[in-house]
Design a protein around this motif. Structure first.
Motif, short mmCIF file in Angstrom:
data_model
loop_
_atom_site.label_atom_id
_atom_site.label_comp_id
_atom_site.label_asym_id
_atom_site.label_seq_id
_atom_site.Cartn_x
_atom_site.Cartn_y
_atom_site.Cartn_z
N ARG A 1 0.82 -1.20 0.00
CA ARG A 1 0.00 0.00 0.00
C ARG A 1 0.86 1.25 0.00
O ARG A 1 2.06 1.19 0.26
CB ARG A 1 -0.92 -0.02 1.21
CG ARG A 1 -1.83 -1.24 1.22
CD ARG A 1 -2.86 -1.15 2.30
NE ARG A 1 -3.75 -2.31 2.29
CZ ARG A 1 -4.79 -2.45 1.47
NH1 ARG A 1 -5.05 -1.53 0.56
NH2 ARG A 1 -5.54 -3.52 1.53
N ASN B 1 0.47 -0.74 -4.99
CA ASN B 1 -0.33 0.46 -5.24
C ASN B 1 0.55 1.69 -5.41
O ASN B 1 1.71 1.72 -4.96
CB ASN B 1 -1.31 0.68 -4.10
CG ASN B 1 -2.51 -0.23 -4.21
OD1 ASN B 1 -2.76 -0.81 -5.26
ND2 ASN B 1 -3.26 -0.36 -3.13
N ALA B 2 -0.02 2.73 -6.02
CA ALA B 2 0.70 3.99 -6.16
C ALA B 2 1.15 4.47 -4.78
O ALA B 2 0.39 4.41 -3.81
CB ALA B 2 -0.21 5.02 -6.81
N ARG C 1 1.79 -0.38 -9.68
CA ARG C 1 1.48 1.04 -9.84
C ARG C 1 2.41 1.92 -9.02
O ARG C 1 2.37 3.13 -9.13
CB ARG C 1 0.03 1.32 -9.38
CG ARG C 1 -1.00 0.53 -10.16
CD ARG C 1 -2.35 1.21 -10.17
NE ARG C 1 -3.28 0.44 -10.95
CZ ARG C 1 -4.04 -0.54 -10.47
NH1 ARG C 1 -3.98 -0.85 -9.19
NH2 ARG C 1 -4.86 -1.20 -11.24
#
Lengths: 256, 272
Positions: free
Chosen positions: A158, A177-178, A195
């Motif tokens: 995350r 995730n980004a 990402r």
């Protein structure tokens, strides 16, 4: 797709970094803790292998000491060992009293990660070695290329999280995730969407690759060469991709 | 043992306090003894949303510093009698909260209540960390907007690493996603993130979708938790979310754009 200069050369703002690292250390198990017994014995042993322990950091093993803590002359031991250019840096095992006595003289308890240490080959005088390269007390790591440890991460990575696979490959079965960061000294595999940032080939391993099922990273780096998302105009975004380093350029190929 | 539920988001202004008030009221309406704690010390708002701002005598900081007993600071709701509020201090800052102090309060509340809701402040600093530290469950409030989703992602990482359950290596905190201020029309126009996209990024179970609704602002300004407005879509959506939280199966509503007829299109009329 730019093979930019190594990030290491960019100016750093912070004055230090705190990083974990593993070291191989010799454990000096004290069977008879009296300095007048230990120090000359070590001196005798290593006169035969000069230079073997010069400036070698050692950890004092306290497990075999039967004496109460106040009867052990740690100060004398430390001074005697230093005279032999052996540098005690900590202790392992022993009773809390013994550990505290050593700690008060600046020797903190050191925790072993691999469980028990091997019997160090002190009796069989080892061949002379160049200074500052002591024989590892733990079993030597397998030769590179046979079985490198792989770290498997099953949760999504995350925003704000950083996963680091030291000395091996990293497999993420979920997404990165980004704002998340995955780092490995070897290859990185992401079986969800990538990402966030992926940094492979730490320690200048230019052979490392990055694999992603859905390639959409913020930044990608191999062995210090990196590209940010804006520079990835030619890369197959959103596809299954592998990234590798060809000379000083990064190559993005569809896979699967 | 009471269940400790943190309502959190990372980002500010997404509807944490509104959701805490609605959720606490909803749980209490179902007969659960519920207390809601405002952790936003220095910027207290929950008392306003709950309409008890004129009844605040003592607050959580007074209790922690020993100036008041817990039951002196608790305010009993006048509409739902199984609901209590523990307000935050307006005059102190978040440093006045201590982990030991909060631990004592939660332990004491556990004896009398079924649910302890912790309304977290925004950010990932001390106040927010303390609000989530003791949580058994987390309601993560997110708007259909990239910055909100990223901050929620961040707070989920914090929950997995810095909560008491994580530190003690117990079962992880149970996570629920609550999407608020959802406007299906703007999603259709591509101005807001789609529900699937939010779920794909955060990958936690969806507890509810609260539609953007004027009734929320009205409810806040009158100090009535919006769940008490059973006519409003937002109130109904919160009631559904509470039902799902308690284990009931409910289909998600208000997530598709209403097909507007010619009449409605001519005369407008937003959902109330």
């Amino acid at each position: 797709m730019s093979a930019a200069p190594r990030p290491e050369t960019s100016p750093r703002l912070e004055p230090f970094r705190l990083r974990g690292a593993n070291f191989n250390l010799l454990v000096l198990r004290l069977l008879d803790p009296r300095p007048e017994a230990v120090v000359p014995a070590i001196g005798d042993q290593f006169r035969r292998a000069p230079g073997f322990l010069r400036f070698a950091p050692v950890v004092l093993g306290l497990d075999d000491i039967a004496l109460p803590a106040h009867e052990v002359d740690f100060a004398g031991l430390i001074a005697g060992l230093r005279e032999l250019t052996i540098v005690p840096i900590g202790t392992t095992g022993g009773s809390p009293e013994l550990r505290n006595a050593a700690m008060s003289l600046g020797l903190p308890p050191v925790r072993s990660i691999g469980g028990r240490e091997d019997e160090a080959p002190l009796a069989a005088a080892p061949p002379p070695q160049p200074a500052a390269a002591p024989e590892p007390a733990a079993p030597p790591p397998p030769p590179p290329g046979t079985a490198r440890p792989t770290m498997v991460h099953d949760q999504p990575v995350r925003a704000g999280q950083r996963i680091y696979a030291a000395g091996g490959d990293l497999i993420v079965t979920s997404t990165v995730n980004a704002g998340g960061e995955v780092i490995a000294d070897g290859n990185i595999h992401v079986y969800g969407a990538l990402r966030g940032r992926a940094i492979a080939g730490g320690g200048n391993n230019a052979e490392a690759r990055v694999f992603a099922q859905n390639f959409d990273p913020e930044l990608i780096s191999i062995a210090g060469y990196y590209a940010v998302r804006d520079g990835l105009t030619g890369a197959p975004i959103g596809k299954a991709v592998q990234v590798r380093l060809m000379g000083e350029r990064m190559r993005f190929d569809p896979i699967g | 043992m009471a269940q400790v539920v943190v309502v959190t988001s990372g980002k500010g202004g997404v509807g944490k306090t509104t959701s805490s008030a609605a959720f606490a009221t909803g749980l209490a309406q179902r007969g659960k003894k519920t207390v809601v704690i405002d952790f936003d010390v220095g910027l207290r708002n929950l008392d306003l949303i709950m309409g008890v701002e004129r009844r605040v005598v003592f607050d959580i900081v007074n209790v922690i510093s020993g100036e008041a007993r817990l039951n002196q600071a608790l305010i009993r709701d006048k509409r739902v009698d199984t609901l209590s509020i523990l307000p935050a201090s307006q005059t102190r800052d978040k440093d006045a909260l201590t982990r030991d102090g909060v631990a004592k309060i939660i332990e004491e509340l556990s004896k009398d209540f079924d649910y302890i809701l912790c309304d977290s402040p925004a950010g990932i600093e001390k106040g927010a960390l303390l609000a989530l530290y003791f949580a058994d469950q987390a309601v993560v409030v997110t708007n259909p907007e990239v910055s909100s989703v990223r901050d929620s992602d961040r707070i989920l990482g914090v929950l997995q690493s810095r909560s008491k359950r994580a530190e003690e290596k117990k079962d992880p905190v149970k996570e629920h996603l609550l999407v608020t201020r959802f406007d299906p029309v703007r999603v259709e126009r591509g101005e807001m993130l789609k529900l699937e996209d939010i779920q794909e990024i955060l990958s936690i179970p969806l507890l509810g979708v609260i539609p953007e609704s004027e009734s929320v602002l009205k409810a806040s300004n009158t100090g009535t938790p919006v769940i008490l407005d059973a006519e409003s879509m937002a109130g109904q959506a919160y009631a559904d979310a509470v039902s799902r939280f308690l284990g009931e199966e409910k289909p998600h509503r208000f997530i598709e754009a209403e097909k507007k007829g010619l009449f409605k299109r001519l005369f407008g009329g937003r959902a109330a």
